[in-house]
Design a protein around this motif. Structure first.
Motif, short mmCIF file in Angstrom:
data_model
loop_
_atom_site.label_atom_id
_atom_site.label_comp_id
_atom_site.label_asym_id
_atom_site.label_seq_id
_atom_site.Cartn_x
_atom_site.Cartn_y
_atom_site.Cartn_z
N ALA A 9 0.83 -1.21 0.00
CA ALA A 9 0.00 0.00 0.00
C ALA A 9 0.86 1.26 0.00
O ALA A 9 0.54 2.25 -0.68
CB ALA A 9 -0.93 0.00 1.21
N LEU A 10 1.97 1.23 0.72
CA LEU A 10 2.88 2.38 0.76
C LEU A 10 3.41 2.69 -0.64
O LEU A 10 3.44 3.85 -1.07
CB LEU A 10 4.02 2.09 1.72
N ILE A 11 3.80 1.67 -1.38
CA ILE A 11 4.31 1.85 -2.73
C ILE A 11 3.20 2.30 -3.68
O ILE A 11 3.40 3.19 -4.51
CB ILE A 11 4.98 0.56 -3.24
N MET A 28 9.27 0.85 10.86
CA MET A 28 9.52 0.17 9.59
C MET A 28 9.11 1.01 8.39
O MET A 28 9.75 0.96 7.35
CB MET A 28 8.79 -1.18 9.55
N ILE A 29 8.05 1.80 8.54
CA ILE A 29 7.64 2.69 7.45
C ILE A 29 8.74 3.69 7.14
O ILE A 29 9.02 4.00 5.98
CB ILE A 29 6.31 3.39 7.79
N VAL A 30 9.39 4.21 8.16
CA VAL A 30 10.49 5.16 7.96
C VAL A 30 11.69 4.44 7.35
O VAL A 30 12.35 4.96 6.45
CB VAL A 30 10.87 5.86 9.28
N VAL A 31 11.98 3.22 7.82
CA VAL A 31 13.12 2.47 7.31
C VAL A 31 12.97 2.17 5.82
O VAL A 31 13.95 2.16 5.06
CB VAL A 31 13.31 1.16 8.11
N VAL A 32 11.75 1.94 5.36
CA VAL A 32 11.52 1.56 3.97
C VAL A 32 11.57 2.77 3.01
O VAL A 32 11.70 2.58 1.80
CB VAL A 32 10.18 0.81 3.84
N LEU A 33 11.51 3.98 3.51
CA LEU A 33 11.49 5.16 2.65
C LEU A 33 12.60 5.18 1.59
O LEU A 33 12.31 5.43 0.42
CB LEU A 33 11.52 6.44 3.48
N PRO A 34 13.85 4.94 1.93
CA PRO A 34 14.89 4.98 0.89
C PRO A 34 14.73 3.91 -0.19
O PRO A 34 15.21 4.07 -1.30
CB PRO A 34 16.20 4.76 1.65
N PHE A 35 14.05 2.83 0.13
CA PHE A 35 13.90 1.74 -0.82
C PHE A 35 12.84 2.01 -1.90
O PHE A 35 12.75 1.27 -2.86
CB PHE A 35 13.56 0.44 -0.09
N ARG A 36 12.06 3.06 -1.74
CA ARG A 36 11.01 3.35 -2.72
C ARG A 36 11.57 3.76 -4.07
O ARG A 36 10.91 3.62 -5.08
CB ARG A 36 10.07 4.46 -2.21
N ARG A 37 12.77 4.26 -4.11
CA ARG A 37 13.36 4.74 -5.36
C ARG A 37 14.24 3.69 -6.04
O ARG A 37 14.73 3.92 -7.14
CB ARG A 37 14.17 6.00 -5.08
N ILE A 38 14.44 2.55 -5.43
CA ILE A 38 15.30 1.52 -6.00
C ILE A 38 14.51 0.71 -7.03
O ILE A 38 13.36 0.32 -6.77
CB ILE A 38 15.84 0.60 -4.88
N SER A 65 3.78 11.26 -0.49
CA SER A 65 5.03 11.99 -0.33
C SER A 65 5.79 11.52 0.91
O SER A 65 5.24 10.89 1.81
CB SER A 65 4.76 13.49 -0.22
N THR A 66 7.07 11.85 0.93
CA THR A 66 7.90 11.49 2.07
C THR A 66 7.36 12.14 3.34
O THR A 66 7.30 11.51 4.40
CB THR A 66 9.36 11.92 1.82
N TRP A 76 16.73 -4.54 -8.58
CA TRP A 76 17.66 -4.37 -7.46
C TRP A 76 17.02 -4.80 -6.15
O TRP A 76 17.68 -5.38 -5.29
CB TRP A 76 18.11 -2.92 -7.37
N LEU A 77 15.72 -4.51 -5.99
CA LEU A 77 15.02 -4.91 -4.76
C LEU A 77 14.97 -6.44 -4.63
O LEU A 77 15.13 -6.97 -3.54
CB LEU A 77 13.61 -4.33 -4.73
N PHE A 78 14.74 -7.13 -5.75
CA PHE A 78 14.75 -8.59 -5.70
C PHE A 78 16.12 -9.10 -5.28
O PHE A 78 16.23 -10.02 -4.47
CB PHE A 78 14.35 -9.20 -7.05
#
Length: 161
Positions: free
Chosen positions: A58-60, A108-118, A72-73, A122-124
């Motif tokens: 849902a976040l993505i 965890m929501i904050v931790v995942v923020l940088p991964f939204r742009r990958i 937004s961030t 690369w995520l796999f």
């Protein structure tokens, strides 16, 4: 012709199943004998990870659909802070019959923020690497350090996190 849907019903339906499963697991009757009911077998240990995964999905989705508004961030940080505060408040209540994990979700929501742009590929790769490395690090940490026992996350935890 209708425009794009504002909700994805399958994700909402899966979140509903996960939520009902968590409620059944935590506040429903607890089976202690042999041959547990089918509901216990289906919900026990599966509902919370499903809910967490769907929170990430849902976040993505929100970020992709409205990157300058609800996705937004800033909006994500606000959601995370609200979850942490609500989790700390509920964890501070006496005799809460469930383990309140909202504060952990907020972090965890904050931790995942940088991964939204990958990119997805690369995520796999990172996910596969994490699946191999994380258990090894966990076993090492368990052998090297004493066990840490935690209870509800509450306001007093902020003094000595």
């Amino acid at each position: 012709m209708a425009g794009p849907a504002s909700r994805i019903e399958a994700v909402d339906l899966a979140r509903g199943f996960a939520l009902v499963g968590m409620m059944f697991t935590h506040i429903g009757p607890h089976w202690t004998g042999e041959n547990p009911p089918v509901g216990d077998m289906l919900a026990g240990g599966r509902a919370a990870p499903l809910f967490a995964m769907l929170a990430g999905v849902a976040l993505i989705i929100v970020h992709e659909r409205d990157p300058r508004g609800a996705g937004s961030t800033r909006a994500t940080w606000i959601r995370a802070v609200i979850l942490v505060l609500l989790g700390l408040f509920l964890g501070s209540l006496e005799r809460v019959p469930v383990f309140v994990i909202l504060a952990y979700y907020g972090v965890m929501i904050v931790v995942v923020l940088p991964f939204r742009r990958i990119p997805t590929a690369w995520l796999f790769g990172l996910g596969a690497l994490w699946a191999i490395v994380a258990p090894i690090v966990l076993i090492w940490a368990q052998r090297e350090h004493a066990a840490v026992y935690t209870f509800q996350t509450e306001w007093s935890d902020l003094r000595h996190p």
